[in-house]
Enzyme design. Structure first.
Site, short mmCIF file in Angstrom:
data_model
loop_
_atom_site.label_atom_id
_atom_site.label_comp_id
_atom_site.label_asym_id
_atom_site.label_seq_id
_atom_site.Cartn_x
_atom_site.Cartn_y
_atom_site.Cartn_z
N HIS A 48 -5.70 0.08 0.85
CA HIS A 48 -6.30 1.31 0.25
C HIS A 48 -7.47 1.77 1.05
CE1 HIS A 48 -8.84 2.66 -3.18
NE2 HIS A 48 -7.88 2.47 -3.84
N GLN A 73 -5.65 -6.03 -6.90
CA GLN A 73 -4.79 -5.98 -7.67
C GLN A 73 -3.84 -7.40 -8.09
OE1 GLN A 73 -3.41 -3.18 -8.87
NE2 GLN A 73 -4.67 -2.11 -7.93
N ASP A 106 -9.23 -8.27 -0.77
CA ASP A 106 -9.59 -7.33 -1.58
C ASP A 106 -8.57 -7.87 -2.76
OD1 ASP A 106 -8.83 -5.19 -3.49
OD2 ASP A 106 -8.55 -3.56 -1.76
N CYS A 155 -4.35 6.49 -2.82
CA CYS A 155 -5.47 6.11 -2.03
C CYS A 155 -4.97 5.23 -0.88
CB CYS A 155 -6.78 5.34 -2.37
SG CYS A 155 -7.38 6.33 -3.99
N LYS A 210 -9.85 -3.60 -13.85
CA LYS A 210 -8.56 -3.86 -13.53
C LYS A 210 -8.08 -5.33 -14.17
CE LYS A 210 -8.22 -1.09 -9.12
NZ LYS A 210 -7.46 0.07 -9.45
N1 PMP Z 1 -8.32 -1.87 -3.34
C1 PMP Z 1 -7.08 -1.87 -3.93
C2 PMP Z 1 -5.87 -2.44 -3.47
C3 PMP Z 1 -7.21 -1.00 -5.27
O1 PMP Z 1 -6.02 -0.98 -6.04
C4 PMP Z 1 -8.18 -0.08 -5.84
C5 PMP Z 1 -8.28 0.51 -6.94
N2 PMP Z 1 -7.36 1.37 -6.94
C6 PMP Z 1 -9.54 -0.40 -5.18
C7 PMP Z 1 -9.44 -1.17 -3.76
C8 PMP Z 1 -10.72 0.16 -5.09
O2 PMP Z 1 -11.10 -0.14 -6.42
P1 PMP Z 1 -12.35 0.49 -7.47
O3 PMP Z 1 -12.21 1.76 -7.76
O4 PMP Z 1 -12.26 -0.22 -8.44
O5 PMP Z 1 -13.62 0.00 -6.59
#
Ligand code: PMP
Length: 418
Positions: free
Chosen positions: A135, A215, A212, A376, A238
């Site tokens: 991401h 997910q 991270d 992203c 999440k």
């Molecule tokens: N890493 C991953 C794998 C994600 O799926 C996301 C959210 N789509 C993020 C980072 C960023 O998370 P947040 O927008 O809650 O900071």
């Protein structure tokens, strides 16, 4: 089926998707004249009544600033805020609550590590490795700090399946690698990364590992001590909790040695114009008034999860993906993007002759919420040679009927696109 659900498949499940779904008021509505089918859980999950109630109760009865009041409401708010931290510590098996740092979410958690740990540990010639499927939140902060420190950000190659190329990873590892940062589960393809093996190999060359968990946290039990990762971060929203609250967990010796990230109130011990001294963990990293209601809401979400059969939930989510793949195989032109060795309940796909965003709009007209675009993960999309994908991501409250509705929606879109 995941390792987690497989291991436990002999136990009798008390998981009942219909009673779980009834706990989420937002799901009981019609959208565009159809019952809502919410399949965008990788973007954010919905909130059970218990979480909504915990936040509302806090604002109705206990709202005050924390750690600084000499009155009853402030004491109550502080007690609830700090017990939320304890709840997170228990949930991820942290040795101590002070290793749980409140952040806004994964994005801030990674930025904190990149800026605080990265600035004080990366030198010219050092390397940071991140897999090609990351991401942007796990790419851009490292780009910024590597540029500043003269270090190099190196992508770890992936296979067409969406799995990390472990041979290529092993070849990239040497003593110049100081950090390996990766998602536990990919948001774009659902790949469950072999994090235990990656952590073992990274540690063998002296590198630190940041996971991270955006997910992973809602789907798999996370035990930071068993994982032996150096940092773990996740977002409350999440995990059936509120937006604007998340967690950075770190090994205590690393966190103790790191300089503050943001400066301000709460994070100091003394301030004078000749210099300031800093508070102990976790407060050193928590400048300013925190998201008190967010932390309380997140603790309620954890308590909700602890009250359900999580093994049964994981088996249910695995079933939803298997069912999806079986039905999708019967639709000509429907292509799954990525086919990881182990996948979370995420189905990324393309429909021949249609752009993912048009497909998303047509599904929305039928009350079906999916995410479309690059998720992203622009480098991943470029690597796979696709403009983006449509993504259905399942959660504990999704049913087989939701999958049926998705397939009906895709067939309808297919007939419209010709
Ligand atoms: N890493 C991953 C794998 C994600 O799926 C996301 C959210 N789509 C993020 C980072 C960023 O998370 P947040 O927008 O809650 O900071």
């Amino acid at each position: 089926m995941s390792e987690f659900s497989q291991k436990q498949s002999n136990t009798v499940s008390s998981f009942d998707v219909h009673s779980i779904k009834a706990d989420f008021p937002i799901l009981q509505q019609q959208v565009n004249g159809h019952p809502l089918v919410y399949l965008d859980n990788a973007a954010t999950t919905q909130k059970p009544e218990m979480v909504i109630e915990a936040i509302s109760h806090y604002y109705r009865h206990d709202n005050a600033n924390v750690h600084r009041g000499s009155h009853t409401l402030s004491d109550r708010a502080t007690a609830r805020f700090e017990s939320a931290r304890d709840a997170v510590a228990g949930f991820i098996n942290s040795p101590a609550s002070c290793q749980v740092i409140w952040v806004r979410g994964v994005t801030e958690g990674i930025n904190l590590v990149a800026h605080s740990w990265g600035r004080s540990n990366l030198q010219a010639g050092d390397k940071v490795l991140v897999p090609w499927l990351e991401h942007h939140a796990d790419i851009v902060p490292w780009q910024l700090v590597c540029a500043e420190r003269g270090a190099e950000l190196v992508p770890i190659p992936i296979l067409d399946s969406g799995d990390i190329d472990l041979d290529a990873f092993a070849e990239l590892l040497d003593e110049r690698v100081k950090m390996v940062a990766l998602n536990h589960v990919s948001n774009a393809l659902g790949t469950v990364n072999p994090v235990a093996e990656i952590i073992r190999q990274a540690h063998a060359v002296g590198a630190k590992v940041l996971l991270d968990g955006a997910q992973a946290i809602a789907h798999y039990p996370v035990d930071v001590q068993a994982l032996d990762c150096d940092f773990y971060t996740f977002s409350g929203h999440k995990l059936f909790g509120p937006t604007g609250i998340g967690v950075l967990w770190g090994k205590q010796a690393l966190l103790d040695a790191m300089p503050p990230f943001l400066g301000g109130g709460e994070m100091i011990q003394t301030v004078s114009f000749s210099g300031s001294t800093f508070n102990c963990l976790p407060f050193k990293f928590e400048a300013g008034t925190p998201h008190i209601a967010g932390a309380i809401g997140l603790a309620a979400a954890i308590s909700y999860l602890q009250g359900i059969d999580r093994v049964g939930a994981a088996a249910h989510e695995a079933m939803l993906l298997d069912y999806t793949l079986a039905l999708a195989a019967d639709i000509d032109g429907l292509q799954r993007i990525g086919a990881p060795r182990q996948a979370a309940s995420i189905f990324s796909f393309l429909l021949a002759g249609s752009h993912p965003s048009d497909l998303g709009m047509l599904l929305d007209q039928q009350g079906i919420a999916v995410r479309t675009g690059q998720h992203c993960a622009q480098p991943l999309m470029a690597r796979l040679g696709v403009p983006g994908t449509a993504r259905a991501s399942y959660s504990i409250y999704n049913t087989r009927e939701d999958v049926d509705a998705l397939m009906v929606g895709i067939r309808k879109a297919k007939s419209l696109f010709g």
